[in-house]
Write an enzyme that holds these catalytic residues in place. Structure first.
Site, mmCIF file in Angstrom:
data_model
loop_
_atom_site.group_PDB
_atom_site.id
_atom_site.type_symbol
_atom_site.label_atom_id
_atom_site.label_comp_id
_atom_site.label_asym_id
_atom_site.label_seq_id
_atom_site.Cartn_x
_atom_site.Cartn_y
_atom_site.Cartn_z
ATOM 1 C CB ALA A 64 43.765 43.394 42.536
ATOM 2 C CD GLU A 84 41.747 41.543 47.065
ATOM 3 O OE1 GLU A 84 41.411 40.894 46.361
ATOM 4 O OE2 GLU A 84 42.857 42.356 46.974
ATOM 5 N N GLY A 103 50.707 40.543 24.667
ATOM 6 C CA GLY A 103 51.645 39.383 24.290
ATOM 7 C C GLY A 103 49.848 38.367 23.597
ATOM 8 C CD GLU A 127 33.660 29.214 51.547
ATOM 9 O OE1 GLU A 127 33.756 28.151 51.196
ATOM 10 O OE2 GLU A 127 34.400 28.942 52.791
ATOM 11 C CD GLU A 129 40.055 36.296 46.697
ATOM 12 O OE1 GLU A 129 39.882 37.639 47.881
ATOM 13 O OE2 GLU A 129 40.819 36.939 45.693
#
Lengths: 168, 168
Positions: A64, A84, A103, A127, A129
């Protein structure tokens, strides 16, 4: 009134007229929109285990990421899947979108099912992650949700929208 | 460093050491935890249509609400079900929890399936909320998700966790 503006989040306070007629000051968090992708290869899919500082632990998620300026959701999906997982998808099927938690935020996540995967030559790890990619059997996803291995809302929604619980 | 502290949200900025070794300033939104409930009566369930100022529109959701100081999730579930629908549940089954969007918030929503419903004498509408309660057939929930009538993440997760897609 602006409370905070950062690289990713914009937070504002706004006077909202409530149904009863009163005005109330409400805080709205704008993180920008994002995408999540379920990359499927035969009877398996690719998931991530990554550290999330906001919750202070590693959690299991679908690939994601946040949409960049001028990007369409499908473009973000193609880019984030490569960034990813290192895999590109020839087929990217839109599976709708979700409001993550309406909300207090307008964040939407656009969902995609990715098919026809192949290793990408454009792969270079971010780098900032620390992401571990692993394969899971589609038939195990329901169990992983029911036993609490997968507790990330977008990932559960994505699995539901891709209909594995019924079609696999 | 505290960025904002309101009645519901607490927002802080914190230096986080990233996997690559660099420190980065990250914003974390703490809205407190919440619950969401799927109240089921025979082959039907109760859902809400309510205006959400953060997204600027009416959306379809399961009854839900924020945990108050000292409350257990199941206590919040019982209270919110009455406050939002006017029905009490004799049976409240825990269905796990979700992280709504762990990229920037630690919000968790605890999920419950409510059974054995009866009208509650404690019902009194919150004047700040404009909520329309309606009944939906369990067998229609999948269609409502697939056609975009239900786009709220916690509601989709709740429906998935209660397993209607397969059991109904």
């Amino acid at each position: 009134m602006e409370i905070y503006r950062g690289r990713r989040l914009w937070i504002e306070s706004r006077a909202i007229r409530m149904p009863g007629g009163r005005e109330r000051e409400k805080v709205i968090v704008h993180p920008g929109n994002a995408v999540a992708i379920l990359p499927i290869d035969g009877d398996r899919c690719k998931l991530l285990r990554q550290f999330r500082y906001a919750v202070g632990k590693h959690i299991v998620e679908a690939p994601a990421g946040t949409m960049e300026e001028g990007e369409e959701p499908i473009g973000t999906a193609r880019r984030e899947l490569i960034e990813e997982t290192g895999f590109a998808a020839r087929t990217m099927i839109p599976r709708g979108f979700i409001y993550t938690t309406p909300g207090f935020t307008d964040e939407r996540i656009f969902l995609f099912e990715a098919r026809d995967l192949s290793p990408s030559s454009e792969f270079s790890k971010d780098e900032d992650e620390e992401i571990e990619v692993f394969d899971a059997a589609l038939r195990d996803l329901d169990t992983m949700i029911l036993d609490g291995t997968i507790v990330d809302a977008k990932t559960i929604c994505l699995i539901h929208l891709c209909r594995w619980c019924c079609d696999a």
